[in-house]
Design an enzyme around this catalytic site. Structure first.
Site, PDB file in Angstrom:
ATOM      1  N   GLY A 180      12.212 -41.477 -67.027  1.00 30.16           N
ATOM      2  CA  GLY A 180      13.160 -41.054 -66.001  1.00 30.16           C
ATOM      3  C   GLY A 180      14.592 -41.497 -66.144  1.00 30.16           C
ATOM      4  O   GLY A 180      15.466 -40.959 -65.458  1.00 30.16           O
ATOM      5  N   GLU A 204       7.135 -44.515 -70.486  1.00 26.80           N
ATOM      6  CA  GLU A 204       7.077 -43.136 -70.999  1.00 26.80           C
ATOM      7  C   GLU A 204       8.483 -42.530 -71.072  1.00 26.80           C
ATOM      8  O   GLU A 204       8.773 -41.531 -70.408  1.00 26.80           O
ATOM      9  CB  GLU A 204       6.209 -42.271 -70.063  1.00 26.80           C
ATOM     10  CG  GLU A 204       4.803 -42.785 -69.850  1.00 26.80           C
ATOM     11  CD  GLU A 204       4.082 -42.092 -68.693  1.00 26.80           C
ATOM     12  OE1 GLU A 204       4.727 -41.353 -67.915  1.00 26.80           O
ATOM     13  OE2 GLU A 204       2.870 -42.302 -68.562  1.00 26.80           O
ATOM     14  N   PRO A 205       9.367 -43.104 -71.879  1.00 25.66           N
ATOM     15  CA  PRO A 205      10.726 -42.545 -71.949  1.00 25.66           C
ATOM     16  C   PRO A 205      10.763 -41.249 -72.741  1.00 25.66           C
ATOM     17  O   PRO A 205      10.082 -41.104 -73.749  1.00 25.66           O
ATOM     18  CB  PRO A 205      11.507 -43.646 -72.683  1.00 25.66           C
ATOM     19  CG  PRO A 205      10.485 -44.279 -73.582  1.00 25.66           C
ATOM     20  CD  PRO A 205       9.180 -44.237 -72.802  1.00 25.66           C
ATOM     21  N   CYS A 265      21.420 -10.467 -70.955  1.00 26.43           N
ATOM     22  CA  CYS A 265      21.772  -9.596 -69.834  1.00 26.43           C
ATOM     23  C   CYS A 265      21.338 -10.188 -68.504  1.00 26.43           C
ATOM     24  O   CYS A 265      20.439  -9.666 -67.837  1.00 26.43           O
ATOM     25  CB  CYS A 265      21.192  -8.219 -70.062  1.00 26.43           C
ATOM     26  SG  CYS A 265      21.980  -7.440 -71.471  1.00 26.43           S
ATOM     27  N   TYR A 298      14.695 -31.492 -73.815  1.00 29.52           N
ATOM     28  CA  TYR A 298      14.500 -30.313 -72.964  1.00 29.52           C
ATOM     29  C   TYR A 298      15.403 -29.165 -73.431  1.00 29.52           C
ATOM     30  O   TYR A 298      15.956 -28.420 -72.624  1.00 29.52           O
ATOM     31  CB  TYR A 298      14.710 -30.669 -71.482  1.00 29.52           C
ATOM     32  CG  TYR A 298      13.854 -31.852 -71.060  1.00 29.52           C
ATOM     33  CD1 TYR A 298      12.475 -31.692 -70.901  1.00 29.52           C
ATOM     34  CD2 TYR A 298      14.389 -33.132 -70.892  1.00 29.52           C
ATOM     35  CE1 TYR A 298      11.677 -32.783 -70.569  1.00 29.52           C
ATOM     36  CE2 TYR A 298      13.586 -34.217 -70.559  1.00 29.52           C
ATOM     37  CZ  TYR A 298      12.232 -34.033 -70.393  1.00 29.52           C
ATOM     38  OH  TYR A 298      11.437 -35.106 -70.081  1.00 29.52           O
TER      39      TYR A 298
HETATM   40  C1  LIG Z   1       8.614 -35.818 -68.082  1.00 28.17           C
HETATM   41  C2  LIG Z   1       7.824 -37.064 -67.952  1.00 28.17           C
HETATM   42  C3  LIG Z   1       8.291 -38.250 -68.520  1.00 28.17           C
HETATM   43  C4  LIG Z   1       9.603 -38.368 -69.241  1.00 28.17           C
HETATM   44  O1  LIG Z   1      10.694 -38.204 -68.390  1.00 28.17           O
HETATM   45  P1  LIG Z   1      12.183 -38.474 -68.928  1.00 28.17           P
HETATM   46  O2  LIG Z   1      13.028 -38.243 -67.754  1.00 28.17           O
HETATM   47  O3  LIG Z   1      12.430 -37.494 -70.022  1.00 28.17           O
HETATM   48  O4  LIG Z   1      12.227 -39.877 -69.403  1.00 28.17           O
HETATM   49  C5  LIG Z   1       7.495 -39.377 -68.414  1.00 28.17           C
HETATM   50  N1  LIG Z   1       6.303 -39.341 -67.776  1.00 28.17           N
HETATM   51  C6  LIG Z   1       5.829 -38.216 -67.214  1.00 28.17           C
HETATM   52  C7  LIG Z   1       4.520 -38.236 -66.531  1.00 28.17           C
HETATM   53  C8  LIG Z   1       6.572 -37.045 -67.278  1.00 28.17           C
HETATM   54  O5  LIG Z   1       6.108 -35.922 -66.708  1.00 28.17           O
END
Ligand SMILES: *Cc1c(COP(=O)(O)O)cnc(C)c1O
Length: 419
Positions: free
Chosen positions: A240, A275-276, A343, A372
């Site tokens: 996040g 989870e980056p 378009c 993304y």
């Molecule tokens: C998308 C997601 C992330 C990564 O989010 P970032 O904002 O890209 O760091 C981590 N964990 C879960 C469960 C996600 O869905």
């Protein structure tokens, strides 16, 4: 900090002039910098140096290219996956199953079975129903699946609504006040080994405050669950952290994030999981494009580039800003609207922006397109699927081919009654 800089008046990716890539591969094309991925991977890990027990899983949905996954693996990262397809990629890139975390609100029975067979290290369960289903599939194999329960802490991440995931009304996780009871019930199922709690409140967070608020709530829940006599050895804090999309924006650093996490979790006595995604990949890529032509507008001209919303969806979907820069800037600027050829009026990258002066045939980049970006690309308007290039020093390679429209419609079939 990234490795896309002007050298001798020409933008380079590391040691490779972007003009050379455009000449060889054509445009539009995503260009990634391996050194930037590595720098960000190390910076994130260094920020967590004070955390004694931890597991880093790169959220591969940000950029799942196999070459990127190889880089992240070499940096010691596992993978956070949200589909069977992402799991297959992570395995194909050499990630051991035990280093894969399977997240996602809609894992189906086939994906769960495949993940068990691959020895996935942890399932992040998003509902009691999902846990019951996984328990049955695991028990039938005579095993117990290691699981964390994703909790919805009802915290406003303060980010764009479409990438907020931690408010009570969002589809993610179980309600905070029911989490303890659900954890207890799932812990009693033979096919599950409940070992942790998980939280992920959203993406592109500009402040650590909502993360801290969520982690404090998770710490309180951890205490409650343990007080009920249940085991919690892992706390998954999700991803996040945001990245600057506009020159001059300031975001929390990995070091500040790590210090906050260390403070909040000091008494947890658990392995912390991370989870980056964006913070690793965002500034490690640019979208290289060529100006098709410049067309007069009512107030400002339209700079029509050969990249479009199908290649980079973020501006159309999230009103996102991407800095735009000439590959060979002249020093002159102009006010312009930057648009693609699709378009739809939503195929607009910027309105009324002061940019490097552009004429037909000029090359330019959209910065901060490594996360993304390519992974959300489509072939809308029967445009080619955008290719990807990885640069490392003076070397570069195409790491995803351009799929021509002919290749894509070759997979379509005309039924015999229409032939
Ligand atoms: C998308 C997601 C992330 C990564 O989010 P970032 O904002 O890209 O760091 C981590 N964990 C879960 C469960 C996600 O869905």
């Amino acid at each position: 900090m990234d490795h896309f800089e002007l050298r001798g008046g020409v933008l380079h990716a590391e040691d490779v002039p972007l003009t050379a890539i455009a000449a060889a591969v054509g445009t539009p094309v995503y260009v990634y910098s391996q050194a930037t991925f590595e720098r960000h991977a190390r910076a994130f890990a260094d920020g967590l140096a004070a955390i004694p027990r931890k597991h880093l899983a790169y959220a591969i949905k940000a950029n799942p290219n196999l070459a990127v996954l190889r880089i992240m693996r070499a940096q010691g990262y596992g993978a956070d996956v949200v589909s069977g397809g992402e799991m297959a990629r992570a395995l194909a890139a050499g990630m051991p199953g035990c280093d894969i975390v399977f997240s996602g609100v809609g894992k189906d029975a086939g994906e769960m079975a495949a993940a068990l067979d691959a020895g996935v290290g942890q399932f992040n369960l998003e509902s009691e129903e999902e846990g019951i289903e996984l328990a049955a599939i695991a028990a039938a194999r005579g095993i117990a699946a290691a699981c964390a329960l994703r909790v919805n802490p009802d915290v406003d991440a303060g980010t764009h609504g479409k990438i907020s995931t931690g408010k009570a009304e969002n589809k993610f996780g179980v309600p905070y006040d029911r989490a303890g009871a659900i954890y207890a019930r799932l812990a009693g199922l033979p096919g599950l080994e409940m070992r942790g709690l998980a939280v992920h409140i959203g993406s592109q967070l500009a402040s650590l405050d909502p993360l801290e608020a969520a982690f404090v709530k998770m710490g309180a829940l951890l205490g409650e669950v343990r007080a009920a006599g249940l085991t919690v050895t892992h706390m998954d804090l999700g991803g996040g952290i945001g990245v600057p999309y506009r020159a001059g924006e300031v975001f929390p650093t990995p070091a500040e994030y790590g210090a906050m996490v260390a403070r909040v979790s000091a008494a947890w006595d658990a392995t912390l999981m991370f989870e980056p995604g964006r913070v690793i990949a965002g500034n490690a890529g640019v979208l290289l494009t060529r100006v098709i032509r410049v067309k007069p507008g009512v107030t400002q001209p339209f700079v029509i580039v050969d990249a479009a919303m199908n290649d980079l969806l973020r501006p159309a979907m999230y009103d996102a800003w991407h800095d735009f820069a000439a590959v060979s800037p002249t020093g002159h600027t102009m006010g312009a609207n930057i648009v693609g050829p699709i378009c739809e009026s939503s195929d607009t990258f910027a309105m009324g922006r002061e940019i490097d002066a552009m004429t037909a045939g000029d090359l330019a980049i959209f910065r901060t397109a490594g996360a993304y970006g390519a992974t959300m690309a489509s072939t809308y308007n029967s445009r080619a699927l955008v290719p990807e290039v990885m640069v490392s020093g003076s070397r570069w390679a195409v790491v995803a081919d351009r799929f021509a429209p002919e290749t894509i419609f070759a997979a379509e079939r005309v039924p015999d009654w229409l032939a």
